[in-house]
Scaffold this motif. Structure first.
Motif, PDB file in Angstrom:
ATOM      1  N   SER A 119       0.821  -1.211   0.000  1.00  0.00           N
ATOM      2  CA  SER A 119       0.000   0.000   0.000  1.00  0.00           C
ATOM      3  C   SER A 119       0.857   1.265   0.000  1.00  0.00           C
ATOM      4  CB  SER A 119      -0.926   0.002   1.222  1.00  0.00           C
ATOM      5  OG  SER A 119      -1.747  -1.137   1.237  1.00  0.00           O
ATOM      6  N   LEU A 362      -6.463   0.274   1.291  1.00  0.00           N
ATOM      7  CA  LEU A 362      -5.569   1.071   2.127  1.00  0.00           C
ATOM      8  C   LEU A 362      -4.882   2.160   1.316  1.00  0.00           C
ATOM      9  CD1 LEU A 362      -3.893  -1.719   4.299  1.00  0.00           C
ATOM     10  CD2 LEU A 362      -5.467   0.037   5.093  1.00  0.00           C
ATOM     11  N   LEU A 368      -1.257   6.976   4.275  1.00  0.00           N
ATOM     12  CA  LEU A 368      -0.467   6.097   5.136  1.00  0.00           C
ATOM     13  C   LEU A 368       0.696   6.801   5.831  1.00  0.00           C
ATOM     14  CD1 LEU A 368      -0.407   2.946   2.871  1.00  0.00           C
ATOM     15  CD2 LEU A 368      -1.877   3.405   4.832  1.00  0.00           C
TER      16      LEU A 368
END
Length: 464
Positions: A119, A362, A368
């Protein structure tokens, strides 16, 4: 309740001989597979961050220290892979040496590690891809390149590349390996070109002071750039798809790590010699350094090639993720959907798509941020356990045939475990907190599902 039950090695070896996966990979494929996973985000992104914030010109030392920790673990991986050539990597090795409970913990951590790597790299790939499009005068709407938290809808390029990787992996491992091999040759060629050109612009004064943050900075930098060595463990996940696993797996694991270590050291030395370390705190340090010395054309080539070369990191890590899930599902610790093999393609077809959709979600909807430390925590935990596992296996199965043996046992695995633990304690408190939260969720899943549905529990019963 017996959570320490172990899988008999004889049973594992029988499973590997009648595997439903296709044995199509050679030693060369494995070396290139490892290089494809190791060289990517680490060398194109983390070199700049680590130099500017932690190591300074001593980034070379950080890479050397991280490589030592990785080398210790690689030796243990090589011995296990040659003795127990089964899909599942360190999860499987822990299952046969230290029992189901620790195997579940490490398998659960590997799933997180691989998913986050896929991801996170997809988000980085999206950024490079947008830069490439802008060179042709194409700009995607912000709603399609930003997550909801950032004011958009979702990161379309990141989602698209993860789903493309899932499609390719579902079609067959040999097809995926061929693409990886081609891209790896391009990747290594680009890196060698940077080293050769950049060497002419190195100024020794940029290496002074060599330790601006002291030795503590070098150690913290080593913990951060350790992310760059992640990937060679994914080679061991290919065990059931290798033509001659006892010989080829050690070659693939150790060979890929050795080549990548030399490239990392050379790049970090040239990079910090070209540009003052304080200026390298950006997401494209290699291209930035070339621009600073007037090599704009080569900088453009580097940026464009990053879109292609970073793809192999996602390809190999997604491959490793699906094979970990395959092994855990076959053992009954995860739902059987992850172990179903396609009749034509001989791949865990449905499991590949489930894992791909999770990673795409994700990448597409969650910003992230800096995941390197959390990924490193999972990797270092695996490295500690596999080296302990070598000691346990040597004691319990001294006569087990091994294609490769770790030299200097017991001292080498013990020292390797201590180095990995040392790097773990140089990670932040937030990383440790996130690690324990994920671990807590895993324990709930294990005791509610995995423990009851384990094949050992259903068929053989717990060990006495």
């Amino acid at each position: 309740m017996n959570v320490w039950r172990k899988k008999p090695i004889a049973q594992l070896l029988q499973e590997s001989e009648k595997t439903s996966l296709r044995r199509a990979l050679s030693a060369v494929d494995l070396v290139l597979l490892g290089i494809g996973a190791i060289i990517g985000t680490g060398i194109f992104v983390l070199t700049g961050v680590a130099a500017a914030q932690h190591s300074g010109p001593a980034l070379v030392l950080s890479f050397i220290l991280a490589s030592i920790a990785a080398a210790f673990a690689a030796l243990s991986y090589a011995e296990f892979a040659s003795a127990v050539p089964i899909s599942g990597s360190v999860y499987t090795y822990t299952y046969v040496t230290m029992g189901e409970f620790l195997a579940w913990i490490i398998g659960w951590n590997l799933i997180l590690e691989y998913t986050l790597v896929v991801s996170a790299v997809a988000v980085g790939w999206s950024g490079y891809f947008q830069i490439l499009l802008s060179g042709f005068g194409i700009t995607l709407p912000e709603a399609l390149v930003k997550t909801p938290v950032e004011g958009g809808l979702f990161n379309l390029p990141a989602v698209a590349i993860v789903l493309a990787i899932a499609w390719l992996l579902s079609r067959g491992v040999k097809e995926s390996a061929r693409l990886n091999n081609l891209i790896v040759f391009l990747k290594v060629g680009i890196i060698l070109l940077f080293i050769l050109v950049g060497a002419f612009y190195v100024k020794p004064e940029n290496w002074t002071p060599f330790l601006p943050f002291g030795w503590s900075g070098v150690l913290t930098g080593a913990a951060v750039v350790f992310f760059a060595y992640g990937g060679f463990d994914a080679v061991s996940s290919a065990a059931e798809e290798v033509k001659n696993p006892k010989r080829d797996l050690p070659i693939g694991i150790i060979g890929s790590l050795a080549i990548c270590t030399l490239l990392y050291i050379a790049v970090s030395a040239v990079l910090t010699g070209m540009v003052p370390y304080a200026e390298l705190n950006n997401s494209a340090p290699v291209a930035f350094a070339l621009q600073k010395v007037g090599q704009n054309g080569l900088a453009g080539v580097i940026s464009a090639s990053a879109v292609i070369t970073i793809t192999t990191v996602m390809l190999v890590m997604a491959y490793g993720q699906t094979r970990i899930c395959f092994a855990m599902s076959r053992d009954g610790l995860l739902p059987q959907v992850f172990a179903r093999v396609h009749e034509r393609y001989k791949t865990p077809y449905l499991g590949t798509w489930v894992a791909g959709l999770a990673a795409a979600a994700l990448a597409g909807f969650i910003p992230l941020g800096r995941l390197a430390e959390l990924v490193n925590m999972g990797m270092l935990t695996a490295f500690v356990l596999i080296q302990i596992g070598v000691l346990v296996l040597r004691y319990k199965e001294p006569d087990l045939p091994r294609g490769f043996r770790v030299p200097g046992v017991p001292y080498t695995p013990i020292l390797g475990s201590l180095v990995a633990l040392f790097l773990m304690f140089n990670l932040s408190r937030v990383t440790w907190l996130a690690f324990f939260i994920w671990l807590g969720v895993g324990l709930v899943v294990y005791f509610l599902y995995g423990y009851r549905n384990s094949t050992l529990a259903r068929n053989a019963g717990p060990e006495r």
